[in-house]
Design a protein around this motif. Structure first.
Motif, mmCIF file in Angstrom:
data_model
loop_
_atom_site.group_PDB
_atom_site.id
_atom_site.type_symbol
_atom_site.label_atom_id
_atom_site.label_comp_id
_atom_site.label_asym_id
_atom_site.label_seq_id
_atom_site.Cartn_x
_atom_site.Cartn_y
_atom_site.Cartn_z
ATOM 1 N N LYS A 133 3.462 4.719 -2.049
ATOM 2 C CA LYS A 133 3.893 5.668 -0.974
ATOM 3 C C LYS A 133 2.703 6.070 -0.040
ATOM 4 O O LYS A 133 2.851 6.259 1.239
ATOM 5 C CB LYS A 133 4.341 6.945 -1.552
ATOM 6 N N SER A 134 1.679 6.039 -0.667
ATOM 7 C CA SER A 134 0.319 6.728 0.203
ATOM 8 C C SER A 134 0.046 5.733 1.273
ATOM 9 O O SER A 134 -0.232 6.003 2.311
ATOM 10 C CB SER A 134 -1.017 6.790 -0.669
ATOM 11 N N TYR B 281 2.926 5.547 4.198
ATOM 12 C CA TYR B 281 2.874 6.673 5.236
ATOM 13 C C TYR B 281 1.774 6.192 6.393
ATOM 14 O O TYR B 281 1.801 6.567 7.386
ATOM 15 C CB TYR B 281 2.583 7.818 4.667
ATOM 16 N N ARG B 282 0.969 4.870 5.906
ATOM 17 C CA ARG B 282 -0.217 4.579 6.711
ATOM 18 C C ARG B 282 -0.039 3.450 7.344
ATOM 19 O O ARG B 282 -0.707 2.426 7.601
ATOM 20 C CB ARG B 282 -1.378 4.717 5.911
ATOM 21 N N GLU C 80 -6.580 -2.131 0.222
ATOM 22 C CA GLU C 80 -6.102 -1.007 -0.490
ATOM 23 C C GLU C 80 -4.853 -1.349 -1.354
ATOM 24 O O GLU C 80 -4.703 -1.010 -2.266
ATOM 25 C CB GLU C 80 -5.914 0.336 0.253
ATOM 26 N N HIS D 199 -4.537 -2.134 -5.389
ATOM 27 C CA HIS D 199 -3.509 -1.312 -6.245
ATOM 28 C C HIS D 199 -2.972 -2.300 -7.280
ATOM 29 O O HIS D 199 -2.821 -1.875 -8.548
ATOM 30 C CB HIS D 199 -2.476 -0.735 -5.251
#
Length: 262
Positions: A104-105, A108-109, A247, A251
């Protein structure tokens, strides 16, 4: 009657573009005209509205700049505009993807992917690796790849990367690793024995086709909503996309176990 701030920003392309321009720093009217390709006659009424709304001010040099309030507003505008830009550019692609593999983080980007190229091979090249991908990966210094499907051209590509002593981190799903061990044992031995390659295995349940991130580009492929791989990929050469892709890769690296021996 004074317009709302949202109307002031969104109902005029000229006002929106001026606010985004002033994020970079103060500009005089001549610089504004040149950067936005507008005339004074067209721009001055919009400047007047933004000044009345306390979103821009004139400094001691008579240059226009964002007010404190304007800076706060525009800082929060930018991510939304970038997100809209990424999705609108390839709306049908994004609307048909299974994006549950993106934390999710990071979702949103997604605007950080920037200018994306949609790669759709024709029937005669359906099983080829895209030339945009192969030409750039071999020129990279650091390559990070996640793959959840076996492509017959990948083993040769891996060895080519090793021969150029490119720093290489590779995540296989369990099933791809087993296929490599069965059909490409020689290449797999070279990979595990190399000092420039780090190998990992992750669970087959991950609903993501591939990630490749280098200092040159980010290359992504997602399953469609039916869970099928349809050979369509997204590629971006923006620096912000490489950061975003790293990123995402990290993950999944954190969810994987390192391979030290066969």
């Amino acid at each position: 009657m004074r317009s709302s701030l949202s109307d002031t920003i969104w109902l005029s392309e000229k006002r929106k573009n001026l606010l985004l321009l002033l994020v970079e720093g103060p500009r005089n009217i001549d610089q504004i005209k040149t950067s936005l390709n507008v005339t004074s006659k067209a721009m001055m009424p919009q400047i007047k509205i933004l000044k009345e709304q306390d979103m821009i001010v004139q400094n001691e040099l008579d240059d226009y700049e964002l007010s404190d309030v304007g800076r706060i507003i525009v800082k929060n505008m930018s991510p939304l505009l970038k997100t809209l830009g990424v999705i609108e550019e390839n709306m049908e692609y994004w609307a048909t993807r299974n994006l549950t593999s993106i934390p999710k983080s990071l979702s949103y980007r997604i605007g950080e992917l920037g200018q994306c190229m949609l790669i759709e091979p024709d029937l005669n090249h359906m099983f080829d690796l895209p030339i945009e991908f192969t030409e750039n990966i071999i020129r990279s210094n650091n390559v990070k790849m996640f793959i959840s499907y076996f492509h017959p051209l990948y083993p040769r590509l891996f060895i080519d990367l090793l021969s150029k002593e490119i720093d290489f981190t590779l995540i296989f799903t369990e099933s791809v690793f087993n296929r490599m061990r069965t059909d490409c044992s020689k290449e797999l031995e070279l990979l595990t024995g190399s000092g420039s390659a780090d190998l990992y295995i992750c669970d087959d349940s991950i609903k993501l086709t591939t990630i490749t991130v280098t200092e040159r580009f980010t290359y992504l492929c997602f399953f469609n909503k039916e869970g099928m791989y349809d050979h369509r990929k997204i590629m971006s050469f923006d620096e912000s996309a490489s950061k975003w892709g790293e990123e995402l890769f990290t993950h999944y690296q954190n969810l994987s176990r390192r391979i030290t021996e066969l």
